[in-house]
Design an enzyme around this catalytic site. Structure first.
Site, mmCIF file in Angstrom:
data_model
loop_
_atom_site.group_PDB
_atom_site.id
_atom_site.type_symbol
_atom_site.label_atom_id
_atom_site.label_comp_id
_atom_site.label_asym_id
_atom_site.label_seq_id
_atom_site.Cartn_x
_atom_site.Cartn_y
_atom_site.Cartn_z
ATOM 1 N N LYS A 1 5.636 13.529 -9.981
ATOM 2 C CA LYS A 1 4.609 13.506 -10.928
ATOM 3 C C LYS A 1 4.948 14.616 -12.006
ATOM 4 O O LYS A 1 5.209 15.875 -11.659
ATOM 5 C CB LYS A 1 3.372 14.096 -10.173
ATOM 6 C CG LYS A 1 2.882 12.928 -9.197
ATOM 7 C CD LYS A 1 2.993 13.269 -7.851
ATOM 8 C CE LYS A 1 2.137 12.641 -7.007
ATOM 9 N NZ LYS A 1 2.961 11.865 -5.924
ATOM 10 N N ASP B 1 6.557 18.146 -25.295
ATOM 11 C CA ASP B 1 7.519 18.895 -26.300
ATOM 12 C C ASP B 1 8.576 19.814 -25.863
ATOM 13 O O ASP B 1 9.092 20.515 -26.431
ATOM 14 C CB ASP B 1 6.485 19.560 -27.377
ATOM 15 C CG ASP B 1 5.682 18.929 -28.184
ATOM 16 O OD1 ASP B 1 6.233 17.683 -28.368
ATOM 17 O OD2 ASP B 1 4.496 19.321 -28.693
ATOM 18 N N LYS C 1 -0.033 19.457 -1.900
ATOM 19 C CA LYS C 1 1.402 19.743 -1.085
ATOM 20 C C LYS C 1 1.754 21.353 -1.611
ATOM 21 O O LYS C 1 2.247 21.245 -2.731
ATOM 22 C CB LYS C 1 2.303 18.915 -1.576
ATOM 23 C CG LYS C 1 1.984 17.189 -1.256
ATOM 24 C CD LYS C 1 1.395 16.646 -2.532
ATOM 25 C CE LYS C 1 1.336 14.951 -2.417
ATOM 26 N NZ LYS C 1 0.985 14.520 -1.224
ATOM 27 N N HIS D 1 -4.900 16.262 -0.312
ATOM 28 C CA HIS D 1 -3.542 15.452 -0.601
ATOM 29 C C HIS D 1 -2.804 16.605 -1.338
ATOM 30 O O HIS D 1 -1.490 16.124 -1.672
ATOM 31 C CB HIS D 1 -4.165 14.293 -1.605
ATOM 32 C CG HIS D 1 -2.964 13.747 -2.020
ATOM 33 N ND1 HIS D 1 -2.206 13.792 -3.173
ATOM 34 C CD2 HIS D 1 -2.576 12.559 -1.489
ATOM 35 C CE1 HIS D 1 -1.285 12.609 -3.367
ATOM 36 N NE2 HIS D 1 -1.475 12.433 -2.316
#
Length: 473
Positions: A220, A225, A393, A391
Protein backbone atom coordinates in the site's frame (compact mmCIF):
# COMPACT_ATOMS: atom_id res chain seq x y z
CA UNK A 1 -16.10 -49.69 -21.07
CA UNK A 2 -17.23 -46.89 -18.68
CA UNK A 3 -15.45 -48.69 -15.82
CA UNK A 4 -12.26 -48.91 -17.85
CA UNK A 5 -12.51 -45.20 -18.65
CA UNK A 6 -12.93 -44.36 -14.96
CA UNK A 7 -9.96 -46.56 -14.05
CA UNK A 8 -7.77 -44.93 -16.71
CA UNK A 9 -8.84 -41.46 -15.54
CA UNK A 10 -8.05 -42.34 -11.93
CA UNK A 11 -4.64 -43.72 -12.95
CA UNK A 12 -3.90 -40.60 -14.96
CA UNK A 13 -4.85 -38.37 -12.01
CA UNK A 14 -2.59 -40.35 -9.68
CA UNK A 15 0.30 -40.15 -12.15
CA UNK A 16 -0.21 -36.40 -12.46
CA UNK A 17 -0.41 -36.21 -8.67
CA UNK A 18 2.89 -38.05 -8.32
CA UNK A 19 4.55 -35.78 -10.88
CA UNK A 20 3.28 -32.69 -9.06
CA UNK A 21 4.36 -34.20 -5.73
CA UNK A 22 7.91 -34.50 -7.05
CA UNK A 23 7.69 -30.90 -8.25
CA UNK A 24 6.52 -29.83 -4.77
CA UNK A 25 9.37 -31.67 -3.06
CA UNK A 26 11.87 -29.95 -5.35
CA UNK A 27 10.36 -26.47 -5.46
CA UNK A 28 8.34 -25.62 -2.34
CA UNK A 29 10.41 -23.41 -0.03
CA UNK A 30 9.68 -25.09 3.31
CA UNK A 31 9.82 -28.76 4.27
CA UNK A 32 6.42 -28.47 5.97
CA UNK A 33 4.84 -27.13 2.80
CA UNK A 34 6.56 -29.71 0.62
CA UNK A 35 5.37 -32.58 2.84
CA UNK A 36 1.81 -31.24 2.99
CA UNK A 37 1.54 -30.83 -0.77
CA UNK A 38 3.31 -34.09 -1.64
CA UNK A 39 1.15 -36.15 0.71
CA UNK A 40 -2.06 -34.60 -0.57
CA UNK A 41 -1.07 -34.93 -4.23
CA UNK A 42 -0.15 -38.61 -3.91
CA UNK A 43 -3.07 -39.70 -1.70
CA UNK A 44 -5.85 -37.38 -2.87
CA UNK A 45 -4.98 -36.01 -6.33
CA UNK A 46 -8.71 -35.58 -7.07
CA UNK A 47 -8.88 -32.87 -4.40
CA UNK A 48 -5.40 -31.34 -4.50
CA UNK A 49 -4.31 -31.12 -8.14
CA UNK A 50 -6.41 -28.07 -8.97
CA UNK A 51 -5.51 -26.18 -5.76
CA UNK A 52 -1.84 -26.97 -6.38
CA UNK A 53 -2.08 -25.43 -9.84
CA UNK A 54 -3.33 -22.18 -8.30
CA UNK A 55 -1.50 -22.19 -4.96
CA UNK A 56 1.46 -24.52 -5.25
CA UNK A 57 4.14 -22.23 -6.63
CA UNK A 58 6.27 -20.65 -3.90
CA UNK A 59 9.20 -19.43 -6.00
CA UNK A 60 8.75 -16.40 -8.19
CA UNK A 61 9.64 -17.37 -11.76
CA UNK A 62 10.35 -13.81 -12.81
CA UNK A 63 13.28 -13.55 -10.39
CA UNK A 64 16.08 -13.12 -12.96
CA UNK A 65 14.17 -10.62 -15.05
CA UNK A 66 13.09 -8.64 -12.00
CA UNK A 67 16.71 -8.38 -10.84
CA UNK A 68 17.77 -7.17 -14.27
CA UNK A 69 15.00 -4.57 -14.20
CA UNK A 70 16.15 -3.51 -10.73
CA UNK A 71 19.55 -2.64 -12.17
CA UNK A 72 17.85 -0.61 -14.91
CA UNK A 73 15.81 1.16 -12.25
CA UNK A 74 18.98 2.13 -10.35
CA UNK A 75 20.52 3.60 -13.48
CA UNK A 76 17.30 5.50 -14.20
CA UNK A 77 17.23 6.96 -10.68
CA UNK A 78 20.89 7.94 -10.93
CA UNK A 79 20.17 9.85 -14.16
CA UNK A 80 17.12 11.58 -12.74
CA UNK A 81 18.81 12.39 -9.43
CA UNK A 82 22.50 13.22 -9.97
CA UNK A 83 22.86 14.50 -6.39
CA UNK A 84 21.65 11.18 -4.96
CA UNK A 85 24.94 9.95 -3.44
CA UNK A 86 25.92 13.17 -1.59
CA UNK A 87 22.29 13.68 -0.52
CA UNK A 88 22.04 10.21 1.03
CA UNK A 89 25.51 10.41 2.59
CA UNK A 90 24.41 13.50 4.47
CA UNK A 91 21.63 11.44 6.03
CA UNK A 92 23.60 8.37 7.08
CA UNK A 93 23.34 7.98 10.87
CA UNK A 94 26.20 6.96 13.13
CA UNK A 95 26.63 3.19 12.60
CA UNK A 96 27.17 2.41 16.30
CA UNK A 97 23.52 3.26 16.97
CA UNK A 98 22.28 0.64 14.50
CA UNK A 99 24.37 -2.44 15.27
CA UNK A 100 21.29 -4.41 16.39
CA UNK A 101 19.77 -3.99 12.90
CA UNK A 102 22.95 -4.64 10.93
CA UNK A 103 21.52 -7.90 9.55
CA UNK A 104 18.57 -6.01 8.05
CA UNK A 105 20.95 -3.66 6.21
CA UNK A 106 22.92 -6.61 4.84
CA UNK A 107 19.81 -8.54 3.84
CA UNK A 108 18.05 -5.66 2.07
CA UNK A 109 21.32 -4.09 0.86
CA UNK A 110 20.23 -0.65 1.91
CA UNK A 111 21.00 1.51 4.96
CA UNK A 112 18.91 3.43 7.45
CA UNK A 113 18.71 7.17 6.85
CA UNK A 114 18.27 10.01 9.34
CA UNK A 115 16.26 13.21 9.10
CA UNK A 116 12.66 12.02 8.75
CA UNK A 117 9.38 13.57 9.75
CA UNK A 118 6.76 10.99 10.75
CA UNK A 119 3.01 11.11 11.33
CA UNK A 120 0.97 8.31 12.90
CA UNK A 121 -2.46 7.80 11.30
CA UNK A 122 -4.93 5.79 13.39
CA UNK A 123 -7.88 4.18 11.58
CA UNK A 124 -9.55 4.98 8.29
CA UNK A 125 -10.93 8.45 8.91
CA UNK A 126 -7.55 9.95 9.84
CA UNK A 127 -5.71 8.01 7.14
CA UNK A 128 -7.88 8.92 4.19
CA UNK A 129 -8.29 12.50 5.37
CA UNK A 130 -4.50 12.84 5.28
CA UNK A 131 -4.19 11.03 1.94
CA UNK A 132 -6.89 13.12 0.24
CA UNK A 133 -5.35 16.33 1.59
CA UNK A 134 -1.95 15.27 0.22
CA UNK A 135 -3.47 14.41 -3.17
CA UNK A 136 -5.15 17.82 -3.27
CA UNK A 137 -1.77 19.46 -2.61
CA UNK A 138 0.10 17.44 -5.27
CA UNK A 139 1.79 19.59 -7.91
CA UNK A 140 3.56 17.18 -10.28
CA UNK A 141 3.30 13.43 -9.66
CA UNK A 142 1.02 11.03 -7.75
CA UNK A 143 1.96 7.34 -7.52
CA UNK A 144 -0.61 5.01 -5.92
CA UNK A 145 -0.49 1.29 -5.19
CA UNK A 146 -3.05 -0.78 -3.28
CA UNK A 147 -3.83 -4.46 -2.93
CA UNK A 148 -7.57 -3.70 -2.93
CA UNK A 149 -9.49 -0.88 -4.57
CA UNK A 150 -13.28 -1.07 -4.37
CA UNK A 151 -15.83 0.83 -6.39
CA UNK A 152 -17.66 2.05 -3.29
CA UNK A 153 -17.91 5.36 -1.48
CA UNK A 154 -14.25 5.70 -0.52
CA UNK A 155 -13.13 4.23 -3.85
CA UNK A 156 -15.18 6.76 -5.78
CA UNK A 157 -13.83 9.57 -3.59
CA UNK A 158 -10.33 8.48 -4.57
CA UNK A 159 -11.35 8.30 -8.20
CA UNK A 160 -12.80 11.82 -8.12
CA UNK A 161 -9.74 13.22 -6.34
CA UNK A 162 -7.47 11.73 -9.01
CA UNK A 163 -9.66 12.99 -11.84
CA UNK A 164 -9.43 16.53 -10.47
CA UNK A 165 -5.63 16.39 -10.21
CA UNK A 166 -5.32 14.87 -13.68
CA UNK A 167 -7.36 17.76 -15.06
CA UNK A 168 -4.89 20.11 -13.35
CA UNK A 169 -1.98 18.49 -15.22
CA UNK A 170 -0.61 16.22 -12.48
CA UNK A 171 0.88 12.97 -13.79
CA UNK A 172 -0.73 9.97 -12.07
CA UNK A 173 0.12 6.24 -12.03
CA UNK A 174 -2.05 3.68 -10.22
CA UNK A 175 -1.27 0.01 -9.53
CA UNK A 176 -3.83 -2.41 -8.08
CA UNK A 177 -3.55 -6.15 -7.53
CA UNK A 178 -5.45 -8.22 -10.07
CA UNK A 179 -6.64 -10.74 -7.46
CA UNK A 180 -7.16 -8.42 -4.51
CA UNK A 181 -9.15 -6.00 -6.70
CA UNK A 182 -10.93 -8.67 -8.75
CA UNK A 183 -14.28 -6.96 -8.15
CA UNK A 184 -13.13 -3.58 -9.47
CA UNK A 185 -15.40 -2.89 -12.48
CA UNK A 186 -14.00 -2.05 -15.87
CA UNK A 187 -15.86 1.25 -15.97
CA UNK A 188 -13.91 2.47 -12.90
CA UNK A 189 -10.63 1.82 -14.68
CA UNK A 190 -11.74 3.23 -18.02
CA UNK A 191 -12.96 6.44 -16.39
CA UNK A 192 -9.48 7.04 -15.01
CA UNK A 193 -7.77 6.13 -18.27
CA UNK A 194 -10.03 8.47 -20.22
CA UNK A 195 -8.69 11.30 -18.04
CA UNK A 196 -5.08 10.43 -18.88
CA UNK A 197 -4.37 8.49 -15.68
CA UNK A 198 -2.18 5.43 -16.17
CA UNK A 199 -3.69 2.51 -14.25
CA UNK A 200 -2.73 -1.17 -14.42
CA UNK A 201 -3.27 -4.44 -12.56
CA UNK A 202 -0.28 -6.19 -11.03
CA UNK A 203 0.20 -9.68 -12.46
CA UNK A 204 3.11 -12.10 -12.51
CA UNK A 205 2.93 -12.43 -16.31
CA UNK A 206 4.26 -15.95 -16.63
CA UNK A 207 2.27 -18.70 -18.32
CA UNK A 208 2.02 -20.81 -15.16
CA UNK A 209 2.10 -17.98 -12.65
CA UNK A 210 -0.65 -16.22 -14.57
CA UNK A 211 -3.08 -18.61 -12.86
CA UNK A 212 -1.42 -18.35 -9.47
CA UNK A 213 -3.17 -16.92 -6.45
CA UNK A 214 0.29 -16.58 -4.91
CA UNK A 215 2.73 -13.74 -5.58
CA UNK A 216 0.16 -11.06 -4.87
CA UNK A 217 1.25 -7.46 -4.53
CA UNK A 218 0.06 -6.60 -1.02
CA UNK A 219 1.81 -3.23 -0.85
CA UNK A 220 0.00 0.00 0.00
CA UNK A 221 1.79 3.12 -1.24
CA UNK A 222 0.63 6.68 -1.86
CA UNK A 223 3.56 8.82 -2.96
CA UNK A 224 3.16 12.54 -3.58
CA UNK A 225 5.66 14.58 -5.63
CA UNK A 226 8.53 12.31 -4.61
CA UNK A 227 8.91 13.68 -1.08
CA UNK A 228 6.06 12.29 1.06
CA UNK A 229 4.74 8.75 1.23
CA UNK A 230 1.89 6.99 3.03
CA UNK A 231 2.38 3.34 4.08
CA UNK A 232 0.47 0.93 6.28
CA UNK A 233 -2.36 -1.55 6.47
CA UNK A 234 -5.33 0.18 4.83
CA UNK A 235 -6.67 -0.55 1.37
CA UNK A 236 -9.31 1.46 -0.48
CA UNK A 237 -12.70 0.20 0.60
CA UNK A 238 -15.61 1.12 2.83
CA UNK A 239 -14.79 -1.74 5.21
CA UNK A 240 -11.58 0.12 6.12
CA UNK A 241 -13.77 3.04 7.19
CA UNK A 242 -15.71 0.75 9.54
CA UNK A 243 -18.75 0.38 7.29
CA UNK A 244 -18.91 -3.42 7.04
CA UNK A 245 -20.74 -5.16 9.93
CA UNK A 246 -20.03 -7.50 11.64
CA UNK A 247 -16.33 -6.55 11.29
CA UNK A 248 -16.86 -2.90 12.20
CA UNK A 249 -15.43 -0.96 13.86
CA UNK A 250 -12.35 -1.61 11.73
CA UNK A 251 -9.04 -1.09 13.54
CA UNK A 252 -6.09 -0.19 11.32
CA UNK A 253 -2.96 1.93 11.23
CA UNK A 254 -1.13 3.91 8.55
CA UNK A 255 1.72 6.43 8.64
CA UNK A 256 3.14 9.32 6.65
CA UNK A 257 6.88 9.57 6.11
CA UNK A 258 8.90 12.50 4.75
CA UNK A 259 12.65 12.33 4.21
CA UNK A 260 15.33 10.42 2.29
CA UNK A 261 13.81 6.93 2.80
CA UNK A 262 10.90 8.05 0.62
CA UNK A 263 13.27 7.33 -2.28
CA UNK A 264 13.26 3.63 -1.34
CA UNK A 265 9.44 3.54 -1.36
CA UNK A 266 9.64 5.27 -4.73
CA UNK A 267 12.12 2.66 -5.95
CA UNK A 268 9.76 -0.14 -4.90
CA UNK A 269 6.96 1.41 -6.94
CA UNK A 270 9.30 1.94 -9.89
CA UNK A 271 10.24 -1.73 -9.93
CA UNK A 272 6.63 -2.92 -9.71
CA UNK A 273 5.49 -0.48 -12.39
CA UNK A 274 8.37 -1.49 -14.66
CA UNK A 275 7.49 -5.15 -14.16
CA UNK A 276 3.85 -4.62 -15.18
CA UNK A 277 4.18 -2.05 -17.97
CA UNK A 278 7.75 -2.35 -19.22
CA UNK A 279 8.06 1.39 -18.67
CA UNK A 280 9.29 3.63 -15.88
CA UNK A 281 6.97 6.07 -14.11
CA UNK A 282 7.91 9.67 -13.30
CA UNK A 283 10.58 10.08 -10.64
CA UNK A 284 11.13 13.08 -8.39
CA UNK A 285 13.82 13.08 -5.67
CA UNK A 286 12.83 13.55 -2.01
CA UNK A 287 13.36 16.84 -0.25
CA UNK A 288 15.73 17.46 2.63
CA UNK A 289 14.54 15.82 5.82
CA UNK A 290 12.76 18.06 8.31
CA UNK A 291 12.63 15.67 11.27
CA UNK A 292 14.83 13.62 13.57
CA UNK A 293 13.66 10.04 12.93
CA UNK A 294 15.95 7.37 11.50
CA UNK A 295 14.09 5.15 9.02
CA UNK A 296 14.40 2.30 6.58
CA UNK A 297 11.68 1.45 4.07
CA UNK A 298 11.74 -2.35 3.63
CA UNK A 299 10.20 -3.77 0.45
CA UNK A 300 10.11 -7.58 0.64
CA UNK A 301 8.82 -10.26 -1.69
CA UNK A 302 9.15 -13.72 -3.24
CA UNK A 303 11.68 -12.48 -5.82
CA UNK A 304 14.26 -11.76 -3.10
CA UNK A 305 17.23 -14.10 -2.72
CA UNK A 306 16.44 -14.52 0.98
CA UNK A 307 13.06 -14.93 2.68
CA UNK A 308 13.35 -11.30 3.61
CA UNK A 309 10.02 -10.74 5.35
CA UNK A 310 10.38 -13.70 7.70
CA UNK A 311 14.01 -12.80 8.43
CA UNK A 312 13.00 -9.18 9.00
CA UNK A 313 10.66 -10.21 11.81
CA UNK A 314 13.23 -12.61 13.26
CA UNK A 315 15.82 -9.81 13.38
CA UNK A 316 13.42 -7.34 14.98
CA UNK A 317 12.42 -9.88 17.64
CA UNK A 318 16.04 -10.78 18.40
CA UNK A 319 16.87 -7.06 18.68
CA UNK A 320 14.31 -6.53 21.46
CA UNK A 321 15.79 -6.24 24.97
CA UNK A 322 12.75 -5.10 26.98
CA UNK A 323 9.66 -5.59 24.81
CA UNK A 324 8.29 -6.62 21.46
CA UNK A 325 4.60 -5.82 20.87
CA UNK A 326 3.04 -7.06 17.64
CA UNK A 327 -0.38 -6.69 16.06
CA UNK A 328 -1.64 -8.70 13.11
CA UNK A 329 -5.01 -9.88 11.77
CA UNK A 330 -3.48 -13.31 11.07
CA UNK A 331 -1.16 -15.22 13.40
CA UNK A 332 0.25 -18.20 11.50
CA UNK A 333 3.98 -17.81 12.22
CA UNK A 334 6.62 -19.99 10.62
CA UNK A 335 8.97 -22.00 12.90
CA UNK A 336 11.76 -19.40 12.78
CA UNK A 337 9.51 -16.52 13.88
CA UNK A 338 7.82 -18.66 16.53
CA UNK A 339 11.20 -19.75 17.88
CA UNK A 340 12.42 -16.14 17.99
CA UNK A 341 9.32 -15.16 19.99
CA UNK A 342 9.86 -17.99 22.49
CA UNK A 343 13.53 -17.10 22.89
CA UNK A 344 12.56 -13.49 23.53
CA UNK A 345 10.31 -14.65 26.37
CA UNK A 346 13.21 -16.65 27.81
CA UNK A 347 15.38 -13.50 27.71
CA UNK A 348 12.79 -11.73 29.86
CA UNK A 349 11.36 -9.62 27.03
CA UNK A 350 7.73 -8.51 27.33
CA UNK A 351 6.22 -10.25 24.28
CA UNK A 352 2.63 -9.31 23.46
CA UNK A 353 0.64 -10.07 20.33
CA UNK A 354 -2.77 -8.63 19.51
CA UNK A 355 -5.07 -10.53 17.12
CA UNK A 356 -8.77 -10.29 16.20
CA UNK A 357 -11.68 -11.81 18.08
CA UNK A 358 -13.74 -11.98 14.88
CA UNK A 359 -12.78 -13.85 11.69
CA UNK A 360 -12.69 -12.41 8.21
CA UNK A 361 -11.20 -15.67 6.85
CA UNK A 362 -12.44 -18.63 8.88
CA UNK A 363 -9.72 -21.15 8.00
CA UNK A 364 -6.99 -18.65 8.87
CA UNK A 365 -8.83 -17.77 12.07
CA UNK A 366 -8.92 -21.44 13.10
CA UNK A 367 -5.19 -21.86 12.45
CA UNK A 368 -4.47 -18.61 14.28
CA UNK A 369 -6.46 -19.83 17.29
CA UNK A 370 -4.34 -22.96 17.66
CA UNK A 371 -1.09 -21.01 17.25
CA UNK A 372 -2.32 -18.47 19.81
CA UNK A 373 -3.00 -21.22 22.35
CA UNK A 374 0.46 -22.69 21.78
CA UNK A 375 2.02 -19.24 22.06
CA UNK A 376 0.27 -18.70 25.39
CA UNK A 377 1.76 -21.96 26.69
CA UNK A 378 5.21 -20.66 25.68
CA UNK A 379 4.76 -17.53 27.78
CA UNK A 380 3.80 -15.18 24.95
CA UNK A 381 1.00 -12.84 26.02
CA UNK A 382 -1.75 -13.22 23.43
CA UNK A 383 -4.74 -10.85 23.30
CA UNK A 384 -7.89 -10.60 21.23
CA UNK A 385 -9.26 -7.15 20.42
CA UNK A 386 -12.93 -7.20 21.36
CA UNK A 387 -14.63 -4.41 19.39
CA UNK A 388 -14.68 -4.99 15.64
CA UNK A 389 -11.79 -6.35 13.59
CA UNK A 390 -8.09 -5.58 13.89
CA UNK A 391 -6.24 -5.33 10.57
CA UNK A 392 -3.21 -3.23 11.55
CA UNK A 393 0.32 -4.55 11.08
CA UNK A 394 2.43 -2.85 13.74
CA UNK A 395 5.54 -3.77 15.72
CA UNK A 396 6.97 -1.90 18.72
CA UNK A 397 10.48 -2.81 19.82
CA UNK A 398 11.80 -1.49 23.15
CA UNK A 399 11.30 2.26 23.66
CA UNK A 400 12.55 3.65 20.38
CA UNK A 401 11.71 1.45 17.39
CA UNK A 402 8.50 0.73 15.53
CA UNK A 403 7.48 -0.80 12.23
CA UNK A 404 4.28 -0.02 10.35
CA UNK A 405 3.51 -1.64 7.03
CA UNK A 406 1.57 -4.25 5.10
CA UNK A 407 3.22 -7.40 6.54
CA UNK A 408 1.10 -9.97 8.36
CA UNK A 409 2.41 -12.68 10.66
CA UNK A 410 1.71 -15.48 8.20
CA UNK A 411 3.40 -17.50 5.48
CA UNK A 412 1.74 -15.51 2.72
CA UNK A 413 3.47 -12.32 3.85
CA UNK A 414 6.68 -14.12 4.83
CA UNK A 415 7.18 -15.86 1.48
CA UNK A 416 4.45 -15.33 -1.12
CA UNK A 417 3.42 -11.66 -1.19
CA UNK A 418 5.17 -8.46 -2.13
CA UNK A 419 5.09 -6.29 1.02
CA UNK A 420 6.38 -2.95 2.25
CA UNK A 421 6.87 -1.34 5.65
CA UNK A 422 8.83 1.39 7.41
CA UNK A 423 11.14 0.66 10.34
CA UNK A 424 11.34 3.84 12.41
CA UNK A 425 13.88 4.59 15.14
CA UNK A 426 12.56 7.57 17.07
CA UNK A 427 11.56 7.73 20.74
CA UNK A 428 8.81 10.31 20.25
CA UNK A 429 7.16 8.34 17.46
CA UNK A 430 7.59 5.08 19.40
CA UNK A 431 5.87 6.76 22.36
CA UNK A 432 2.91 7.59 20.12
CA UNK A 433 2.77 3.98 18.91
CA UNK A 434 2.99 2.77 22.53
CA UNK A 435 0.05 4.97 23.56
CA UNK A 436 -1.98 3.68 20.60
CA UNK A 437 -1.23 0.03 21.40
CA UNK A 438 -1.87 0.45 25.11
CA UNK A 439 -5.34 1.71 24.23
CA UNK A 440 -5.81 -1.35 22.00
CA UNK A 441 -4.70 -3.75 24.74
CA UNK A 442 -7.14 -2.10 27.14
CA UNK A 443 -9.92 -3.17 24.78
CA UNK A 444 -8.64 -6.73 24.49
CA UNK A 445 -9.04 -9.96 26.43
CA UNK A 446 -6.16 -12.41 27.03
CA UNK A 447 -6.01 -15.70 25.17
CA UNK A 448 -5.66 -18.80 27.36
CA UNK A 449 -5.21 -22.49 26.63
CA UNK A 450 -8.85 -22.95 27.61
CA UNK A 451 -9.79 -21.42 24.27
CA UNK A 452 -8.44 -24.60 22.70
CA UNK A 453 -8.87 -27.22 25.45
CA UNK A 454 -12.42 -26.09 26.22
CA UNK A 455 -13.54 -26.11 22.59
CA UNK A 456 -15.69 -29.00 21.30
CA UNK A 457 -13.77 -31.81 19.63
CA UNK A 458 -14.94 -30.93 16.08
CA UNK A 459 -13.61 -27.38 16.50
CA UNK A 460 -10.29 -28.60 17.90
CA UNK A 461 -10.00 -30.99 14.96
CA UNK A 462 -10.76 -28.14 12.57
CA UNK A 463 -8.03 -26.02 14.20
CA UNK A 464 -5.44 -28.75 13.71
CA UNK A 465 -6.48 -29.36 10.12
CA UNK A 466 -6.33 -25.62 9.43
CA UNK A 467 -2.82 -25.48 10.89
CA UNK A 468 -1.70 -28.09 8.35
CA UNK A 469 -2.71 -25.60 5.64
CA UNK A 470 -0.43 -22.94 7.14
CA UNK A 471 2.01 -22.91 4.18
CA UNK A 472 -0.75 -21.72 1.81
CA UNK A 473 -2.84 -19.57 4.17
Amino acid sequence: MPLSLIACSALLLHLCGMACAMHAVMRVRTSQGAIAWALGLVVMPYLTLLPYFFLGASRFRGYARLRQMNQQRRRYVARQWPERVPYLQRHLPAPEHLQRFKAINAMLQQPFYSGHKLRLLINGQATFKAIFEAIAQAEQVILIQFFIIHDDDIGRRLQQALLEKAAAGVRICVLYDGIGSHALPRRYIETLRAAGIRIHAFATRRWRNRFQLNFRNHRKIVLIDGWRVFLGGLNVGDEYMGKQPPLSPWRDTHMELQGPAVADAHASFLRDWRWVTGELPPFLPPREGEGNATCLVAATGPADRQETCSLLFVTLIHAATTRIWLTSPYFVPDPSVFSALRLAVMRGVDVRILIPSRPDHRVVFLASSLHAAEAHKAGIKMFRLQPGFIHQKVALIDDDTSMIGSMNLDNRSFRLNFEIGAINIDRDFACQVETMLEHDFEQALPVTTEEYLGAPFPRRLAMNIARLMGPVL
